[in-house]
Design an enzyme around this catalytic site. Sequence first.
Site, PDB file in Angstrom:
ATOM      1  N   ASP A 155      62.934  32.734  40.431  1.00 32.73           N
ATOM      2  CA  ASP A 155      63.547  32.841  39.108  1.00 32.73           C
ATOM      3  C   ASP A 155      64.905  32.144  38.988  1.00 32.73           C
ATOM      4  O   ASP A 155      65.759  32.292  39.867  1.00 32.73           O
ATOM      5  CB  ASP A 155      63.776  34.309  38.755  1.00 32.73           C
ATOM      6  CG  ASP A 155      62.534  35.151  38.838  1.00 32.73           C
ATOM      7  OD1 ASP A 155      61.450  34.596  39.083  1.00 32.73           O
ATOM      8  OD2 ASP A 155      62.646  36.389  38.661  1.00 32.73           O
ATOM      9  N   SER A 213      67.088  39.154  40.302  1.00 34.93           N
ATOM     10  CA  SER A 213      67.483  38.373  39.132  1.00 34.93           C
ATOM     11  C   SER A 213      68.547  39.070  38.291  1.00 34.93           C
ATOM     12  O   SER A 213      68.720  40.285  38.332  1.00 34.93           O
ATOM     13  CB  SER A 213      66.255  38.070  38.268  1.00 34.93           C
ATOM     14  OG  SER A 213      65.372  37.221  38.948  1.00 34.93           O
ATOM     15  N   GLU A 326      59.339  41.622  33.273  1.00 32.41           N
ATOM     16  CA  GLU A 326      60.488  41.140  34.022  1.00 32.41           C
ATOM     17  C   GLU A 326      61.314  40.179  33.171  1.00 32.41           C
ATOM     18  O   GLU A 326      60.909  39.753  32.099  1.00 32.41           O
ATOM     19  CB  GLU A 326      60.026  40.398  35.289  1.00 32.41           C
ATOM     20  CG  GLU A 326      59.253  41.249  36.271  1.00 32.41           C
ATOM     21  CD  GLU A 326      58.860  40.478  37.518  1.00 32.41           C
ATOM     22  OE1 GLU A 326      58.993  41.048  38.610  1.00 32.41           O
ATOM     23  OE2 GLU A 326      58.420  39.307  37.397  1.00 32.41           O
TER      24      GLU A 326
END
Length: 610
Positions: A155, A213, A326
Amino acid sequence: MIRFKSGLGVVIASGALALMPMQLSATDGVEIDHLGVNNTLVRVTGEGKYLILPVQESNDEAAVNIIVDGKLDRTLSVRLAKSKVDYTVPLNLERYAGKNVVLNITTTQNRSTVREAKEDACWSNFAVTDTFDTTNREKFRPAYHHTPLYGWMNDPNGMFYKDGVWHLAFQWNPYGSKWQNLSWGQSTSRDLIHWETQPDAVIEPDGLGMIFSGSSAIDKANSAGFGKDAVVAMYTSAAASQIQSLAWSNDGGYTYNVYPGNPVLTLESEARDPNMFWNPETKEWTLVLAHALDHEMLIFTSPDMKEWTLQSSFGKGLGAQDGVWECPDLFELPVDGSDEKKWVLLCNLNPGGIFGGSATQYFVGDFDGKTFTPDLDADGKVPTKWLDYGKDHYATVSFSDAPDGRRTVIGWMSNWQYAPEVPTMQYRSANTLPREMGLFRGDDGQLYVSSTPSPELEALRSKVFKSVGNMSAGSKPKKYAIPELCEILMTIDPAKAHSVSLELSNALGEHVDMVYDVKSGTLSFDRRHSGIVDFSQDFPAVTYAPVHSSDGKISLRIFIDRSSIEVFGDNGRFVMTNLVFPNAPYSTLDIKADGGNAKIPDFRIYTIND
């Protein structure tokens, strides 16, 4: 080749070289003591910037405990080589200058005797050195997409713009090309094309866990007390639980200090990927947090980024609900051709994507500072909408504080179905090209997000390789040579044709087929015969995108790199991103039409700067 500057004193360059590990002697600055069949000490005795760690990807992970002056500094998980060395990675020793460093390593190898354990390939390939060679050894490394110099990347994280520089952080494993040891790596750019890689992780795992993240924002009013214009990062600390932590930078985002009061937000259930922004209307910070297993987003507010109040939740039972939710993002956009503005909530999920695995869905609606209210369709339902109709577009989030009111995003160009298995080793994964978000109203009255290539990308064009005006296409394919790296632009007027086909192929017979089906109003992308596809049963696939055309005409802008194809249609009204791994570059483009002749009033091919 777009060159990436490295803080390791070398420059990465393109090439189709075989991946060759460094062959080093066990006497190069280390002493090795075998304590048992599964336990070995590696003592650093020489002087140098790096300790070279030999990796074999098929091997199990070893626990590498780094002992500094007799105290445990940290523990890494590394797939230390057993029967061969696939590649090497560096452990930075500069932080330990003047100290005693010992690696206490526990492996999971099945060894009957210490003598047998001594034969593992890793022990003869540890070494201390002042340099680490990051010269590219991968023929599939993209020429003009961002990649890490080495190691695993997923990510994009903590993205912001400040003082003319775009900062792109990313999930990074510096100690191997599979997922583990997650930290934030970082690259910077002044033009969204050329990326300078920072040599070390900017935020590293600590006692609270790995660094998952998150986002970064510029604290212009010093609300958090870290200094005026401090760059504040909020991220998920992940160990036995997932909790939210802060770090800040006073040098423009190049180095970070971890907040000693972490964590700043805890829940009794799994939540991650905090995305925060300053709301000028409410004069407070807004945070969107993925309540991953509950398939919803939680919205918090705070005056100082440290004390957070839960205001609402959104998403249960709405949109695609498979897998986990997410990497959220929430921002306001103007609607093209009107004075209206609406809010967009990005929601990445895995699995459950439209073509399997991971993907990015979004919702359009209103946000009052506390609650997000989605728009409804003609049937009174919340529609499911997709940001990209390819297989390889995930974890899409935007840069904070982008100039000129832009909403610029970058995604991870892979899919969790096969990301660890793609045919590269020195590095894994690239980012998508940067894109600009917009809103347009479709013929059905619904608002949709458009994704157009960022304007900086026009600077990639080197020269016009081919230009044809007022061309017609029929049942006999028209063939055009194409360069390995290129951008293709064309307008298609199907006229009486039922479909218009584009085929990219090479001399080996490998090909990608794109078909515009006029009746269904879709563009398909078939990569089942695109090259190397057998590393995963989920990779061979056909994807489809709705073209949103009211008159049947479409325009295409296609970017071809060494291992990816990105198709932007009608100024970003539909987009498809797909990886490809051809054994030889695609060299021919065939254009044909079925059911009648089609018109191609504009057709250009640009070579890409390398």
